[in-house]
Design a protein around this motif. Structure first.
Motif, PDB file in Angstrom:
ATOM      1  N   ILE A  38       0.843  -1.202   0.000  1.00  0.00           N
ATOM      2  CA  ILE A  38       0.000   0.000   0.000  1.00  0.00           C
ATOM      3  C   ILE A  38       0.878   1.253   0.000  1.00  0.00           C
ATOM      4  O   ILE A  38       0.644   2.192  -0.769  1.00  0.00           O
ATOM      5  N   ARG A  45       1.649   6.972  -6.517  1.00  0.00           N
ATOM      6  CA  ARG A  45       0.560   7.901  -6.818  1.00  0.00           C
ATOM      7  C   ARG A  45       0.960   9.338  -6.487  1.00  0.00           C
ATOM      8  O   ARG A  45       0.671  10.263  -7.213  1.00  0.00           O
ATOM      9  N   ALA A 141     -11.488  10.538  -5.738  1.00  0.00           N
ATOM     10  CA  ALA A 141     -10.973  10.284  -4.387  1.00  0.00           C
ATOM     11  C   ALA A 141     -12.013  10.673  -3.351  1.00  0.00           C
ATOM     12  O   ALA A 141     -12.231   9.960  -2.380  1.00  0.00           O
TER      13      ALA A 141
ATOM     14  N   ARG B  16      -0.997  14.236   4.964  1.00  0.00           N
ATOM     15  CA  ARG B  16      -0.452  12.985   4.415  1.00  0.00           C
ATOM     16  C   ARG B  16       0.738  12.476   5.227  1.00  0.00           C
ATOM     17  O   ARG B  16       1.747  12.055   4.665  1.00  0.00           O
ATOM     18  N   ALA B  18       2.924  10.051   6.916  1.00  0.00           N
ATOM     19  CA  ALA B  18       3.090   8.628   6.576  1.00  0.00           C
ATOM     20  C   ALA B  18       2.775   7.715   7.762  1.00  0.00           C
ATOM     21  O   ALA B  18       2.148   6.664   7.602  1.00  0.00           O
ATOM     22  N   PHE B  21      -0.925   7.651   8.385  1.00  0.00           N
ATOM     23  CA  PHE B  21      -1.573   6.898   7.303  1.00  0.00           C
ATOM     24  C   PHE B  21      -1.370   5.392   7.511  1.00  0.00           C
ATOM     25  O   PHE B  21      -2.302   4.601   7.346  1.00  0.00           O
ATOM     26  N   ALA B  22      -0.156   5.005   7.908  1.00  0.00           N
ATOM     27  CA  ALA B  22       0.113   3.585   8.177  1.00  0.00           C
ATOM     28  C   ALA B  22      -0.772   3.089   9.318  1.00  0.00           C
ATOM     29  O   ALA B  22      -1.260   1.957   9.304  1.00  0.00           O
ATOM     30  N   VAL B  25      -4.144   2.397   7.969  1.00  0.00           N
ATOM     31  CA  VAL B  25      -4.158   1.104   7.272  1.00  0.00           C
ATOM     32  C   VAL B  25      -4.282  -0.026   8.285  1.00  0.00           C
ATOM     33  O   VAL B  25      -5.105  -0.933   8.145  1.00  0.00           O
ATOM     34  N   ARG B  26      -3.461   0.041   9.319  1.00  0.00           N
ATOM     35  CA  ARG B  26      -3.476  -1.001  10.357  1.00  0.00           C
ATOM     36  C   ARG B  26      -4.860  -1.142  11.002  1.00  0.00           C
ATOM     37  O   ARG B  26      -5.343  -2.229  11.254  1.00  0.00           O
ATOM     38  N   GLU B  29      -7.519  -2.240   7.814  1.00  0.00           N
ATOM     39  CA  GLU B  29      -7.286  -3.249   6.773  1.00  0.00           C
ATOM     40  C   GLU B  29      -8.162  -4.491   7.000  1.00  0.00           C
ATOM     41  O   GLU B  29      -8.598  -5.123   6.034  1.00  0.00           O
ATOM     42  N   ALA B  51      -5.155  -2.369  -1.367  1.00  0.00           N
ATOM     43  CA  ALA B  51      -4.147  -1.390  -1.802  1.00  0.00           C
ATOM     44  C   ALA B  51      -4.807  -0.236  -2.547  1.00  0.00           C
ATOM     45  O   ALA B  51      -4.486   0.937  -2.317  1.00  0.00           O
ATOM     46  N   GLU B  52      -5.758  -0.560  -3.425  1.00  0.00           N
ATOM     47  CA  GLU B  52      -6.429   0.474  -4.209  1.00  0.00           C
ATOM     48  C   GLU B  52      -7.265   1.376  -3.303  1.00  0.00           C
ATOM     49  O   GLU B  52      -7.277   2.604  -3.464  1.00  0.00           O
ATOM     50  N   PHE B  54      -6.830   2.132  -0.136  1.00  0.00           N
ATOM     51  CA  PHE B  54      -6.017   3.058   0.648  1.00  0.00           C
ATOM     52  C   PHE B  54      -5.305   4.077  -0.239  1.00  0.00           C
ATOM     53  O   PHE B  54      -5.064   5.204   0.180  1.00  0.00           O
ATOM     54  N   ALA B  55      -4.984   3.651  -1.469  1.00  0.00           N
ATOM     55  CA  ALA B  55      -4.348   4.612  -2.391  1.00  0.00           C
ATOM     56  C   ALA B  55      -5.340   5.715  -2.765  1.00  0.00           C
ATOM     57  O   ALA B  55      -4.986   6.901  -2.822  1.00  0.00           O
ATOM     58  N   ILE B  56      -6.598   5.332  -3.016  1.00  0.00           N
ATOM     59  CA  ILE B  56      -7.633   6.331  -3.329  1.00  0.00           C
ATOM     60  C   ILE B  56      -7.841   7.248  -2.120  1.00  0.00           C
ATOM     61  O   ILE B  56      -7.931   8.463  -2.246  1.00  0.00           O
ATOM     62  N   TYR B  58      -5.743   7.947   0.176  1.00  0.00           N
ATOM     63  CA  TYR B  58      -4.570   8.813   0.321  1.00  0.00           C
ATOM     64  C   TYR B  58      -4.691  10.036  -0.591  1.00  0.00           C
ATOM     65  O   TYR B  58      -4.420  11.163  -0.173  1.00  0.00           O
ATOM     66  N   SER B  59      -5.124   9.779  -1.844  1.00  0.00           N
ATOM     67  CA  SER B  59      -5.273  10.892  -2.794  1.00  0.00           C
ATOM     68  C   SER B  59      -6.355  11.860  -2.348  1.00  0.00           C
ATOM     69  O   SER B  59      -6.265  13.059  -2.600  1.00  0.00           O
ATOM     70  N   GLY B  60      -7.403  11.299  -1.725  1.00  0.00           N
ATOM     71  CA  GLY B  60      -8.558  12.129  -1.394  1.00  0.00           C
ATOM     72  C   GLY B  60      -8.488  12.792  -0.030  1.00  0.00           C
ATOM     73  O   GLY B  60      -9.320  13.640   0.290  1.00  0.00           O
TER      74      GLY B  60
END
Lengths: 143, 180
Positions: A38, A45, A141, B16, B18, B21-22, B25-26, B29, B51-52, B54-56, B58-60
């Protein structure tokens, strides 16, 4: 059967068994490997967004530069037209400049002026396209 | 000021950070992976969805207005991403397609009980995706109808109907088994 908002859900032995079985289901996967994947994706990204933002800024600058160029060209034509015709009034010079682009005076190539105009339009369109693309990403997003 | 273990710092997330954010995820998930499990996605597709998602997110995050709870917002992204994957790959994986992370049944948990549980998990997987998602959130995660409705973006009555139909279908699928 359709249920309305105020209708209570049944709560019987089957319900309890289902809840028990579901809560005891172990989650498969996850952990450090997934977190790493991730974070890698997120980093990719982030780099892509930064790249896109840079391209967007360059396109914006290019659009502004093209616009300024057109304005400068018209001013130059006005000045040249004024000097050429001996006119000492700015309004006359501007009229001459406009004529230069649209009429047969031919002080400045109509084709060249149109090319400049087209370049400016393309520049602005491409910039808007990039801006729209990044907005779509934002909306996606947000959704 | 330190944050409670299950509470995320929205300001840090918006920048953002890190580590935060991690932590997000924890914390979440398990929900994403569990939802994918109940939708019958294969192991590698589940990781892809997580993964997708959390990536989305992150962007948002920068644009997250905070109008809804961050958990609801994230789960809504997860739900949409998982459903999209489910539509793209309608074939389902059975519950035992990858090794479970939990130890084998101990003395207190009989083999029969374990078999019944696996039958229930497989039956949930074979439900209509929306029903399976509602069952996952309501029964496994213990969410309220309102929260499930907010995540699925449907009226509470529709979620109740999905749950009701899901239960009926499960009863039918498990009719030969002594579930209770």
């Amino acid at each position: 059967m359709k249920m309305n908002d105020s209708q209570p859900l049944p709560d019987d032995a089957f319900d309890s068994a289902l809840r028990k079985a579901m809560t005891q289901r172990p989650v498969e996967g996850g952990g450090n490997a997934l977190l790493q994947e991730i974070m890698n994706r997120v980093e990719l990204r982030r780099q892509r967004e930064a790249q896109l933002a840079r391209v967007g800024q360059w396109m914006k600058l290019a659009g502004v530069a093209a616009g300024l160029l057109v304005v400068a060209m018209i001013a130059a034509i006005a000045l040249f037209g004024g000097l050429h015709l001996g006119a000492d009034q700015a309004s006359l010079a501007t009229t001459v400049a406009a004529d230069a682009v649209t009429s047969d005076t031919r002080l400045f190539s109509t084709e060249a002026a149109l090319c400049l105009l087209a370049a400016a339009v393309v520049g602005v369109s491409v910039f808007r396209l990039f801006a729209e693309d990044s907005r779509c990403m934002q909306l996606g997003a947000e959704a | 000021m330190t944050q409670p273990a299950d509470k995320l710092n929205l300001d840090l997330l918006r920048t953002r950070d890190a580590d935060e954010f991690a932590r997000m995820v924890r914390l979440h998930e398990a929900f994403v992976l569990g939802l994918c499990q109940s939708l019958g996605l294969r192991a590698f597709d589940r990781d892809d969805v997580a993964a997708e998602t959390f990536a989305i997110a992150y962007s948002g995050l920068q644009h997250f207005r905070g109008e809804s709870d961050v958990r609801t917002w994230l789960y809504r992204i997860a739900y949409r991403t998982a459903m999209r994957m489910r539509r793209r790959y309608p074939q389902t994986a059975l519950a035992d397609d990858s090794p479970a992370t939990e130890p084998a049944p101990g003395p207190a948990e009989t083999v029969a009980e374990r078999e019944t549980q696996e039958a229930i998990w497989n039956a949930v997987t074979s439900l209509d995706p929306e029903q399976a998602a509602a069952v996952e959130m309501y029964y496994r995660r213990g969410m309220s109808i309102e929260e499930v409705a907010a995540i699925m973006e449907k009226p509470p009555g529709t979620v109740k109907t999905l749950l009701h139909r899901g239960r009926e279908r499960l009863k039918f699928l498990l009719r030969g088994l002594d579930v209770t």
